[in-house]
Motif scaffolding. Structure first.
Motif, PDB file in Angstrom:
ATOM      1  N   VAL A   4       0.834  -1.202   0.000  1.00  0.00           N
ATOM      2  CA  VAL A   4       0.000   0.000   0.000  1.00  0.00           C
ATOM      3  C   VAL A   4       0.873   1.258   0.000  1.00  0.00           C
ATOM      4  O   VAL A   4       0.616   2.217  -0.738  1.00  0.00           O
ATOM      5  CB  VAL A   4      -0.935  -0.011   1.227  1.00  0.00           C
ATOM      6  CG1 VAL A   4      -1.588   1.358   1.423  1.00  0.00           C
ATOM      7  CG2 VAL A   4      -1.999  -1.086   1.067  1.00  0.00           C
ATOM      8  N   ALA A   5       1.909   1.258   0.829  1.00  0.00           N
ATOM      9  CA  ALA A   5       2.790   2.428   0.912  1.00  0.00           C
ATOM     10  C   ALA A   5       3.423   2.739  -0.437  1.00  0.00           C
ATOM     11  O   ALA A   5       3.531   3.909  -0.832  1.00  0.00           O
ATOM     12  CB  ALA A   5       3.865   2.198   1.965  1.00  0.00           C
ATOM     13  N   VAL A  61      -4.858  -5.535   2.105  1.00  0.00           N
ATOM     14  CA  VAL A  61      -5.306  -4.522   3.075  1.00  0.00           C
ATOM     15  C   VAL A  61      -6.745  -4.103   2.776  1.00  0.00           C
ATOM     16  O   VAL A  61      -7.591  -4.038   3.671  1.00  0.00           O
ATOM     17  CB  VAL A  61      -4.365  -3.309   3.062  1.00  0.00           C
ATOM     18  CG1 VAL A  61      -4.935  -2.158   3.895  1.00  0.00           C
ATOM     19  CG2 VAL A  61      -2.984  -3.697   3.601  1.00  0.00           C
ATOM     20  N   PHE A  62      -7.026  -3.839   1.512  1.00  0.00           N
ATOM     21  CA  PHE A  62      -8.390  -3.437   1.159  1.00  0.00           C
ATOM     22  C   PHE A  62      -9.373  -4.577   1.409  1.00  0.00           C
ATOM     23  O   PHE A  62     -10.445  -4.374   1.996  1.00  0.00           O
ATOM     24  CB  PHE A  62      -8.463  -2.995  -0.299  1.00  0.00           C
ATOM     25  CG  PHE A  62      -9.846  -2.546  -0.710  1.00  0.00           C
ATOM     26  CD1 PHE A  62     -10.253  -1.247  -0.486  1.00  0.00           C
ATOM     27  CD2 PHE A  62     -10.740  -3.446  -1.285  1.00  0.00           C
ATOM     28  CE1 PHE A  62     -11.534  -0.832  -0.836  1.00  0.00           C
ATOM     29  CE2 PHE A  62     -12.020  -3.040  -1.637  1.00  0.00           C
ATOM     30  CZ  PHE A  62     -12.413  -1.727  -1.419  1.00  0.00           C
ATOM     31  N   ARG A  63      -9.016  -5.779   0.970  1.00  0.00           N
ATOM     32  CA  ARG A  63      -9.935  -6.908   1.122  1.00  0.00           C
ATOM     33  C   ARG A  63     -10.229  -7.183   2.597  1.00  0.00           C
ATOM     34  O   ARG A  63     -11.383  -7.425   2.982  1.00  0.00           O
ATOM     35  CB  ARG A  63      -9.364  -8.160   0.456  1.00  0.00           C
ATOM     36  CG  ARG A  63      -9.263  -8.074  -1.063  1.00  0.00           C
ATOM     37  CD  ARG A  63      -9.013  -9.450  -1.668  1.00  0.00           C
ATOM     38  NE  ARG A  63      -7.818 -10.089  -1.149  1.00  0.00           N
ATOM     39  CZ  ARG A  63      -6.600  -9.939  -1.657  1.00  0.00           C
ATOM     40  NH1 ARG A  63      -6.401  -9.142  -2.704  1.00  0.00           N
ATOM     41  NH2 ARG A  63      -5.564 -10.572  -1.146  1.00  0.00           N
ATOM     42  N   ILE A  99      -5.375   3.702   8.391  1.00  0.00           N
ATOM     43  CA  ILE A  99      -4.259   2.758   8.274  1.00  0.00           C
ATOM     44  C   ILE A  99      -2.963   3.524   8.018  1.00  0.00           C
ATOM     45  O   ILE A  99      -2.740   4.040   6.917  1.00  0.00           O
ATOM     46  CB  ILE A  99      -4.517   1.770   7.122  1.00  0.00           C
ATOM     47  CG1 ILE A  99      -5.881   1.085   7.292  1.00  0.00           C
ATOM     48  CG2 ILE A  99      -3.395   0.746   7.033  1.00  0.00           C
ATOM     49  CD1 ILE A  99      -6.405   0.473   6.005  1.00  0.00           C
ATOM     50  N   PRO A 100      -2.071   3.616   8.998  1.00  0.00           N
ATOM     51  CA  PRO A 100      -0.786   4.284   8.774  1.00  0.00           C
ATOM     52  C   PRO A 100       0.196   3.350   8.073  1.00  0.00           C
ATOM     53  O   PRO A 100       0.139   2.129   8.254  1.00  0.00           O
ATOM     54  CB  PRO A 100      -0.312   4.624  10.185  1.00  0.00           C
ATOM     55  CG  PRO A 100      -0.874   3.510  11.028  1.00  0.00           C
ATOM     56  CD  PRO A 100      -2.211   3.145  10.390  1.00  0.00           C
ATOM     57  N   THR A 101       1.091   3.916   7.290  1.00  0.00           N
ATOM     58  CA  THR A 101       2.078   3.092   6.591  1.00  0.00           C
ATOM     59  C   THR A 101       3.407   3.007   7.347  1.00  0.00           C
ATOM     60  O   THR A 101       4.318   2.308   6.904  1.00  0.00           O
ATOM     61  CB  THR A 101       2.341   3.638   5.179  1.00  0.00           C
ATOM     62  OG1 THR A 101       2.855   4.974   5.275  1.00  0.00           O
ATOM     63  CG2 THR A 101       1.059   3.647   4.353  1.00  0.00           C
ATOM     64  N   THR A 102       3.495   3.707   8.485  1.00  0.00           N
ATOM     65  CA  THR A 102       4.666   3.663   9.365  1.00  0.00           C
ATOM     66  C   THR A 102       4.170   3.623  10.808  1.00  0.00           C
ATOM     67  O   THR A 102       3.000   3.923  11.070  1.00  0.00           O
ATOM     68  CB  THR A 102       5.561   4.896   9.179  1.00  0.00           C
ATOM     69  OG1 THR A 102       4.761   6.079   9.358  1.00  0.00           O
ATOM     70  CG2 THR A 102       6.203   4.927   7.800  1.00  0.00           C
ATOM     71  N   PRO A 103       5.032   3.262  11.761  1.00  0.00           N
ATOM     72  CA  PRO A 103       4.595   3.324  13.166  1.00  0.00           C
ATOM     73  C   PRO A 103       4.235   4.763  13.539  1.00  0.00           C
ATOM     74  O   PRO A 103       4.886   5.716  13.099  1.00  0.00           O
ATOM     75  CB  PRO A 103       5.836   2.859  13.941  1.00  0.00           C
ATOM     76  CG  PRO A 103       6.693   2.156  12.947  1.00  0.00           C
ATOM     77  CD  PRO A 103       6.425   2.798  11.627  1.00  0.00           C
ATOM     78  N   THR A 162       2.061   8.949   6.598  1.00  0.00           N
ATOM     79  CA  THR A 162       1.037   8.770   5.574  1.00  0.00           C
ATOM     80  C   THR A 162      -0.004   7.795   6.093  1.00  0.00           C
ATOM     81  O   THR A 162       0.340   6.763   6.676  1.00  0.00           O
ATOM     82  CB  THR A 162       1.658   8.209   4.272  1.00  0.00           C
ATOM     83  OG1 THR A 162       2.673   9.099   3.812  1.00  0.00           O
ATOM     84  CG2 THR A 162       0.600   8.057   3.195  1.00  0.00           C
ATOM     85  N   ALA A 163      -1.270   8.126   5.887  1.00  0.00           N
ATOM     86  CA  ALA A 163      -2.353   7.237   6.295  1.00  0.00           C
ATOM     87  C   ALA A 163      -3.321   7.053   5.135  1.00  0.00           C
ATOM     88  O   ALA A 163      -3.613   7.998   4.401  1.00  0.00           O
ATOM     89  CB  ALA A 163      -3.084   7.791   7.508  1.00  0.00           C
ATOM     90  N   TRP A 164      -3.790   5.823   4.977  1.00  0.00           N
ATOM     91  CA  TRP A 164      -4.848   5.508   4.007  1.00  0.00           C
ATOM     92  C   TRP A 164      -6.120   5.276   4.802  1.00  0.00           C
ATOM     93  O   TRP A 164      -6.144   4.466   5.732  1.00  0.00           O
ATOM     94  CB  TRP A 164      -4.478   4.253   3.226  1.00  0.00           C
ATOM     95  CG  TRP A 164      -5.394   3.930   2.067  1.00  0.00           C
ATOM     96  CD1 TRP A 164      -6.152   4.806   1.352  1.00  0.00           C
ATOM     97  CD2 TRP A 164      -5.605   2.633   1.485  1.00  0.00           C
ATOM     98  NE1 TRP A 164      -6.826   4.147   0.348  1.00  0.00           N
ATOM     99  CE2 TRP A 164      -6.514   2.812   0.407  1.00  0.00           C
ATOM    100  CE3 TRP A 164      -5.126   1.356   1.752  1.00  0.00           C
ATOM    101  CZ2 TRP A 164      -6.949   1.743  -0.384  1.00  0.00           C
ATOM    102  CZ3 TRP A 164      -5.557   0.300   0.973  1.00  0.00           C
ATOM    103  CH2 TRP A 164      -6.451   0.496  -0.093  1.00  0.00           C
ATOM    104  N   ILE A 165      -7.183   6.000   4.453  1.00  0.00           N
ATOM    105  CA  ILE A 165      -8.433   5.928   5.200  1.00  0.00           C
ATOM    106  C   ILE A 165      -9.518   5.343   4.305  1.00  0.00           C
ATOM    107  O   ILE A 165      -9.813   5.892   3.235  1.00  0.00           O
ATOM    108  CB  ILE A 165      -8.866   7.314   5.714  1.00  0.00           C
ATOM    109  CG1 ILE A 165      -7.753   7.941   6.565  1.00  0.00           C
ATOM    110  CG2 ILE A 165     -10.145   7.192   6.523  1.00  0.00           C
ATOM    111  CD1 ILE A 165      -6.899   8.952   5.870  1.00  0.00           C
ATOM    112  N   LEU A 166     -10.089   4.225   4.737  1.00  0.00           N
ATOM    113  CA  LEU A 166     -11.163   3.552   4.021  1.00  0.00           C
ATOM    114  C   LEU A 166     -12.479   3.803   4.758  1.00  0.00           C
ATOM    115  O   LEU A 166     -12.538   3.660   5.988  1.00  0.00           O
ATOM    116  CB  LEU A 166     -10.913   2.045   3.950  1.00  0.00           C
ATOM    117  CG  LEU A 166      -9.577   1.592   3.373  1.00  0.00           C
ATOM    118  CD1 LEU A 166      -9.465   0.068   3.447  1.00  0.00           C
ATOM    119  CD2 LEU A 166      -9.416   2.072   1.941  1.00  0.00           C
TER     120      LEU A 166
END
Length: 251
Positions: free
Chosen positions: A30-31, A81-83, A137-141, A214-218
């Motif tokens: 994802v990142a 991640v999406f699934r 969902i963050p891509t790093t701690p 960076t965060a991905w938000i679903l």
């Protein structure tokens, strides 16, 4: 996946931190996709980009946001991640839950802008009855110094609260009267996610650390309802303006 106890905690408190939803490898995929989009931020369709920083700052340099990244990079919807996020949303909200929206927010190192306290429902375009779940969902701690999420427990029980514009911030609406002492931080390792309901009052810290956050938000919705005309028009305009880019992304 989450346990029944975690599900009940989410519904009771309005939020839930889960440290182990995904593997580091799944997050790395994802990142890579998101980094590729942010690297081309200036070239993305105008309908796909925002900056949540100051109105007088350089657009895209402060808190860049990409709307519908999974439309610009369709491979994101084929990731584990999406699934798993979709399966999780269906477990929380029930059968008939559907994917509504995604976006990605980036806070560069030393970013001094917090995400102001707000409820997602205040931005809703219609009065149709529905429940929504956001998976952040963050891509790093992330911890408080890196821009992790924070929540006001059980604030989803109070309906839509008063909000006010934030002077000098692009389009920001802030919940009125939030007591910082009530806030709970949700630090996460790689592979973790923060979940919250549509009415939960939440924010995110500035990123005072040395790494990019960076965060991905679903966002998922239940039930599937007839969308109002305004929403349909908004979507039609968006997908019309981004058609050329999406065509390139799938070739």
């Amino acid at each position: 996946m989450i346990t029944e106890q975690q599900r009940r905690s989410l519904l009771t408190d309005g939020y839930l931190g889960v440290p182990d939803l995904f593997t580091p490898g799944e997050i790395a995929e994802v990142a890579q996709r998101l980094d590729g989009l942010f690297d081309r931020f200036a070239d993305l369709p105008a309908a796909s980009v925002l900056d949540l920083g100051a109105t007088d700052g350089e657009f895209g340099a402060e808190v860049p946001e990409i709307l519908y990244p999974s439309s610009l990079s369709p491979q994101l919807r084929r990731t584990a991640v999406f699934r798993r996020g979709r399966a999780l949303a269906r477990r929380v909200l029930g059968a008939g839950t559907w994917f509504r929206f995604d976006h990605s927010i980036r806070k560069p190192p030393g970013c001094g802008y917090e995400t102001v306290w707000h409820q997602d429902r205040v931005h809703k375009r219609s009065g149709l009855p529905e429940r929504r779940l956001n998976i952040w969902i963050p891509t790093t701690p992330v911890g408080p110094a890196d821009g992790c999420m924070r929540y006001v427990p059980r604030s989803h029980r109070n309906g839509v609260l008063p909000h006010e514009p934030v002077p000098g911030r692009r389009g920001a609406l802030r919940t009125v009267g939030v007591a910082e002492s009530d806030a709970v931080d949700v630090p996460l390792p790689v592979g973790g996610a923060a979940l919250h309901l549509f009415e939960t009052v939440h924010s995110a810290h500035p990123n005072s650390g040395p790494s990019t956050r960076t965060a991905w938000i679903l966002q998922f919705t239940h039930p599937r309802t007839v969308l109002p005309t305004a929403t349909l028009l908004h979507r039609a305009v968006y997908f019309g303006q981004t058609r050329a880019w999406r065509g390139k992304a799938t070739r």
